[in-house]
Structures are given as structure tokens and as C-alpha cells.
Design an enzyme around this catalytic site. Structure first.
Site, PDB file in Angstrom:
ATOM      1  N   SER A   7      47.587  40.980  45.977  1.00  0.00           N
ATOM      2  CA  SER A   7      49.034  41.182  46.139  1.00  0.00           C
ATOM      3  C   SER A   7      49.702  39.824  46.248  1.00  0.00           C
ATOM      4  CB  SER A   7      49.321  41.970  47.422  1.00  0.00           C
ATOM      5  OG  SER A   7      50.683  41.860  47.785  1.00  0.00           O
ATOM      6  N   TYR A  22      47.402  43.134  56.464  1.00  0.00           N
ATOM      7  CA  TYR A  22      47.371  43.422  55.028  1.00  0.00           C
ATOM      8  C   TYR A  22      47.372  42.112  54.251  1.00  0.00           C
ATOM      9  CZ  TYR A  22      49.090  45.099  50.488  1.00  0.00           C
ATOM     10  OH  TYR A  22      49.249  45.372  49.137  1.00  0.00           O
TER      11      TYR A  22
HETATM   12  N1  LIG Z   1      52.432  49.508  45.126  1.00  0.00           N
HETATM   13  C1  LIG Z   1      52.681  48.219  45.301  1.00  0.00           C
HETATM   14  O1  LIG Z   1      53.845  47.778  45.315  1.00  0.00           O
HETATM   15  C2  LIG Z   1      51.560  47.254  45.528  1.00  0.00           C
HETATM   16  C3  LIG Z   1      50.247  47.682  45.689  1.00  0.00           C
HETATM   17  N2  LIG Z   1      49.250  46.733  45.839  1.00  0.00           N
HETATM   18  C4  LIG Z   1      47.859  47.139  45.976  1.00  0.00           C
HETATM   19  O2  LIG Z   1      47.515  47.997  44.911  1.00  0.00           O
HETATM   20  C5  LIG Z   1      46.484  48.895  45.342  1.00  0.00           C
HETATM   21  C6  LIG Z   1      46.908  50.315  45.043  1.00  0.00           C
HETATM   22  O3  LIG Z   1      48.134  50.532  45.723  1.00  0.00           O
HETATM   23  P1  LIG Z   1      49.052  51.816  45.393  1.00  0.00           P
HETATM   24  O4  LIG Z   1      48.637  52.426  44.111  1.00  0.00           O
HETATM   25  O5  LIG Z   1      50.451  51.383  45.588  1.00  0.00           O
HETATM   26  O6  LIG Z   1      48.622  52.771  46.618  1.00  0.00           O
HETATM   27  P2  LIG Z   1      48.655  54.350  46.749  1.00  0.00           P
HETATM   28  O7  LIG Z   1      48.661  54.625  48.208  1.00  0.00           O
HETATM   29  O8  LIG Z   1      49.699  54.910  45.877  1.00  0.00           O
HETATM   30  O9  LIG Z   1      47.215  54.774  46.168  1.00  0.00           O
HETATM   31  C7  LIG Z   1      46.087  54.314  46.827  1.00  0.00           C
HETATM   32  C8  LIG Z   1      44.878  54.979  46.230  1.00  0.00           C
HETATM   33  O10 LIG Z   1      43.735  54.523  46.955  1.00  0.00           O
HETATM   34  C9  LIG Z   1      43.050  55.641  47.496  1.00  0.00           C
HETATM   35  N3  LIG Z   1      42.460  55.300  48.788  1.00  0.00           N
HETATM   36  C10 LIG Z   1      43.111  54.837  49.890  1.00  0.00           C
HETATM   37  N4  LIG Z   1      42.236  54.691  50.900  1.00  0.00           N
HETATM   38  C11 LIG Z   1      41.014  55.095  50.427  1.00  0.00           C
HETATM   39  C12 LIG Z   1      39.722  55.203  50.990  1.00  0.00           C
HETATM   40  N5  LIG Z   1      39.486  54.873  52.251  1.00  0.00           N
HETATM   41  N6  LIG Z   1      38.723  55.640  50.212  1.00  0.00           N
HETATM   42  C13 LIG Z   1      38.943  55.968  48.919  1.00  0.00           C
HETATM   43  N7  LIG Z   1      40.144  55.879  48.312  1.00  0.00           N
HETATM   44  C14 LIG Z   1      41.164  55.458  49.080  1.00  0.00           C
HETATM   45  C15 LIG Z   1      44.101  56.736  47.624  1.00  0.00           C
HETATM   46  O11 LIG Z   1      43.520  58.012  47.568  1.00  0.00           O
HETATM   47  P3  LIG Z   1      43.154  58.887  48.884  1.00  0.00           P
HETATM   48  O12 LIG Z   1      44.155  58.560  49.950  1.00  0.00           O
HETATM   49  O13 LIG Z   1      43.249  60.291  48.367  1.00  0.00           O
HETATM   50  O14 LIG Z   1      41.771  58.472  49.255  1.00  0.00           O
HETATM   51  C16 LIG Z   1      44.921  56.482  46.370  1.00  0.00           C
HETATM   52  O15 LIG Z   1      44.284  57.087  45.258  1.00  0.00           O
HETATM   53  C17 LIG Z   1      46.271  48.613  46.819  1.00  0.00           C
HETATM   54  O16 LIG Z   1      45.167  47.747  46.978  1.00  0.00           O
HETATM   55  C18 LIG Z   1      47.567  47.907  47.227  1.00  0.00           C
HETATM   56  O17 LIG Z   1      47.358  47.035  48.328  1.00  0.00           O
HETATM   57  C19 LIG Z   1      49.504  45.384  45.846  1.00  0.00           C
HETATM   58  C20 LIG Z   1      50.787  44.949  45.702  1.00  0.00           C
HETATM   59  C21 LIG Z   1      51.903  45.830  45.552  1.00  0.00           C
HETATM   60  C1  LIG Z   2      53.986  43.794  47.827  1.00  0.00           C
HETATM   61  C2  LIG Z   2      53.056  44.287  48.895  1.00  0.00           C
HETATM   62  O1  LIG Z   2      51.713  44.204  48.518  1.00  0.00           O
HETATM   63  C3  LIG Z   2      53.330  45.704  49.226  1.00  0.00           C
HETATM   64  O2  LIG Z   2      54.580  45.890  49.857  1.00  0.00           O
HETATM   65  C4  LIG Z   2      54.422  46.931  50.782  1.00  0.00           C
HETATM   66  O3  LIG Z   2      55.245  47.313  51.558  1.00  0.00           O
HETATM   67  C5  LIG Z   2      53.074  47.461  50.756  1.00  0.00           C
HETATM   68  O4  LIG Z   2      52.608  47.857  52.011  1.00  0.00           O
HETATM   69  C6  LIG Z   2      52.367  46.249  50.256  1.00  0.00           C
HETATM   70  O5  LIG Z   2      52.299  45.325  51.318  1.00  0.00           O
END
Ligand SMILES: NC(=O)C1=CN([C@@H]2O[C@H](COP(=O)(O)OP(=O)(O)OC[C@H]3O[C@@H](n4cnc5c(N)ncnc54)[C@H](OP(=O)(O)O)[C@@H]3O)[C@@H](O)[C@H]2O)C=CC1
Ligand SMILES: C[C@H](O)[C@@H]1OC(=O)[C@H](O)[C@@H]1O
Length: 256
Positions: free
Chosen positions: A146, A159
Site C-alpha cells: 500500500s 497496518y
Molecule cells: N482497497 C484499497 O483502497 C486498498 C487495499 N489495499 C490492500 O489490498 C488488499 C485487498 O484489499 P481489499 O480488496 O480492499 O479488501 P477487501 O476487504 O475488499 O477484501 C479482502 C479479501 O481478503 C479476504 N480475507 C481477509 N482476511 C482473511 C483471512 N484471514 N483469511 C483469508 N482471507 C481473508 C476477504 O475474504 P473473507 O473476509 O471472506 O475471508 C476478502 O476476500 C489488502 O491487502 C489491502 O491492505 C492496499 C491499498 C489500498
Molecule cells: C490506502 C490504504 O492502504 C487504505 O486506506 C484505508 O483506509 C484502508 O484501511 C487502507 O489503509
């Protein structure tokens, strides 16, 4: 003219957190690029929806309902892949979560949950995939970091620490595994509208704060991430190693 080196035809990718959001988009994008996809999350119904779309693209989907913080679950996934002789060419450590507490309020439980989901799981998946990729003569490992791992955000110190650690882990694994033909890179997104962020992005004032520091004056759309993810999973990136590609609309270069 389509550049063959961007094709994932004949490859198998494992994407964690593929049930929703960024992981869901990457898994489908990989199928569109020709890969079969192993998809992991804790929610079977989400995975079934993702699998249906993957198969509609003519690719195979392998569902694993698992918790990435549970090392036994990770072990079981790789044992099953081995028993089914499913070769792993690409690993995307995407699963992640956040609890946006102020530093002075962080609890032990919050620390452990965020660290185990975002960082510890990515290392264990990488170690298991790396061993198999070394034997197979190479592979691609991509971890979703991120911009929070590069600049300070108001979205939580724990985070941010996991995301900064991912950026460094990426470099160290690339250093150790480059000679085995394994490319280890990371993608650092700025805000993308997903279930993780949709409540925040629905707040107009917060969204305006985001746009004020984003040269492209918009948040990311999931297709904006799929292209970089396909690139880093494909042969087109065979000489890219240890890098973090920020997909951020220019946010990390924002000065004043
Ligand atoms: N959206 C954004 O703006 C940003 C996101 N990111 C990163 O991108 C990645 C994806 O984020 P995003 O798609 O937004 O998140 P979401 O919460 O939309 O999706 C997360 C996914 O991960 C799965 N997950 C979460 N915890 C677990 C676990 N313990 N075991 C297995 N699966 C798990 C969830 O499924 P379930 O809960 O059903 O297990 C879900 O499918 C993350 O690493 C996040 O930090 C980075 C920067 C910005
Ligand atoms: C940009 C970050 O990765 C993103 O912003 C949020 O609020 C989410 O929790 C992640 O930190």
C-alpha cells in the site's frame, strides 16, 4: 498487436483474498490472461462467485475456504495442491485487513490480527510457494502492499507497519530467490473502492481529502490494478525483481 510475453496461458496462480475486492479482480484478470486460478478466502459463497466467473473465461478455478492467519490451513492448501500435482507459477498475497485505531489506542488483539493477516500470512505463503518454485525452476510472487507502507497515512500505524514490512520482505526475498528464477515484487495501491474502503469513500469530506493529494484527482478503479498485476505475473517482467509498483494516481509523488 498483443505482446505474447503478457500472456498467462498455461500458468496457475494462487490469489489470497480472492473472494472480494482487489483479489477478486486480480483472479478474474488472470483468468482473462489465460491462467488457472487457486482462490482463497474465508467465505465459500464469495469464492463460488469468483470461481464461476473464472470458469466462464475458460480457465479452471480451485476453491480453498481458509483463514490465512491459520498456518494449518496454509499447510493444507499446499498439501492439496501437491497431491493434485497442481504446479504453482504465480502467488499473489492479497488478503489483508485494517483496524484504523490511533496509535495510543491499539490493543494487543488488534496488533496480532492485522500483523497475522497482512504480513505473517504473506511470508508463510511465500515460503511454501518459493520452495516449490525453486524446484520448478522459477515463479512469480506478488504481494499487495500500500502507499501506507511508503508515506504516513491517517489509516493506522499497525497496518502501515505491515505494508512497509511487505515492501522490505519483497526486497529480501528477491535477493535470496532471484538466482532460482523467482521474481518477487509488490504492488502498492492508493485508494480503490472495495468493501474495505467503501464506507470511507462514501464520506464526501474524506473523499475530497483524498483527491486533494492525488494528481489524477480520482480514486483507483479495479481495472487500473489488474494490468500491473498481470504484468508482474507474466514473462514481461522477468527482469523486474524486489520492486514495489505504486498504483496510486501519482499520490506518492505529490509535493507542494
Ligand atoms: N482497497 C484499497 O483502497 C486498498 C487495499 N489495499 C490492500 O489490498 C488488499 C485487498 O484489499 P481489499 O480488496 O480492499 O479488501 P477487501 O476487504 O475488499 O477484501 C479482502 C479479501 O481478503 C479476504 N480475507 C481477509 N482476511 C482473511 C483471512 N484471514 N483469511 C483469508 N482471507 C481473508 C476477504 O475474504 P473473507 O473476509 O471472506 O475471508 C476478502 O476476500 C489488502 O491487502 C489491502 O491492505 C492496499 C491499498 C489500498
Ligand atoms: C490506502 C490504504 O492502504 C487504505 O486506506 C484505508 O483506509 C484502508 O484501511 C487502507 O489503509
Amino acid at each position: 498487436m498483443y505482446l505474447p510475453s503478457f500472456s498467462l496461458k498455461g500458468k496457475t496462480a494462487l490469489v489470497t483474498g480472492a473472494g472480494r475486492g482487489i483479489g477478486h479482480a486480480i483472479a478474474i484478470g488472470y483468468a482473462e490472461a489465460g491462467a488457472d486460478v487457486v482462490i482463497v478466502s474465508r467465505t465459500q459463497s464469495d469464492l463460488e462467485k469468483t470461481a464461476e466467473i473464472i470458469e466462464s473465461k475458460g480457465s479452471k478455478a480451485y476453491i480453498f475456504e481458509a483463514d490465512v492467519t491459520n498456518k494449518d490451513h496454509i499447510e493444507k492448501i499446499f498439501e492439496t495442491l501437491d497431491s493434485k500435482k497442481i504446479r504453482l507459477d504465480i502467488l499473489v498475497n492479497n488478503a489483508g485487513m485494517n483496524i484504523r485505531s490511533k496509535a495510543m489506542d491499539v490493543s494487543d488483539e488488534e496488533w496480532n490480527t492485522i500483523m497475522n493477516t497482512n504480513l505473517r500470512s504473506a511470508f508463510w505463503f511465500s515460503q511454501k510457494a518459493g520452495k516449490r518454485m525453486k524446484e520448478a525452476g522459477g515463479g512469480k510472487i506478488i504481494t499487495i502492499s500500500s502507499v501506507a507502507g511508503h508515506v504516513a497515512l491517517r489509516t493506522g500505524v499497525v497496518y502501515a507497519s505491515t505494508k512497509a514490512a511487505i515492501i522490505q520482505m519483497t526486497k529480501n526475498l528477491a535477493l535470496e530467490w532471484g538466482e532460482y528464477g523467482i521474481n518477487v515484487n509488490s504492488i502498492g495501491p492508493w485508494y480503490f473502492k472495495t468493501p474495505l474502503t467503501e464506507k470511507l469513500l462514501a464520506n464526501e469530506e474524506y473523499l475530497n481529502d483524498i483527491l486533494a493529494v492525488t494528481p489524477q484527482k480520482r480514486v483507483g478503479e479495479l481495472p487500473d490494478l489488474v494490468g500491473p498485476a498481470v504484468f508482474l505475473a507474466s514473462e514481461a517482467s522477468n527482469y523486474v525483481n524486489g520492486q514495489t509498483l505504486f498504483v496510486d494516481g501519482g499520490m506518492t509523488i505529490q509535493g507542494f
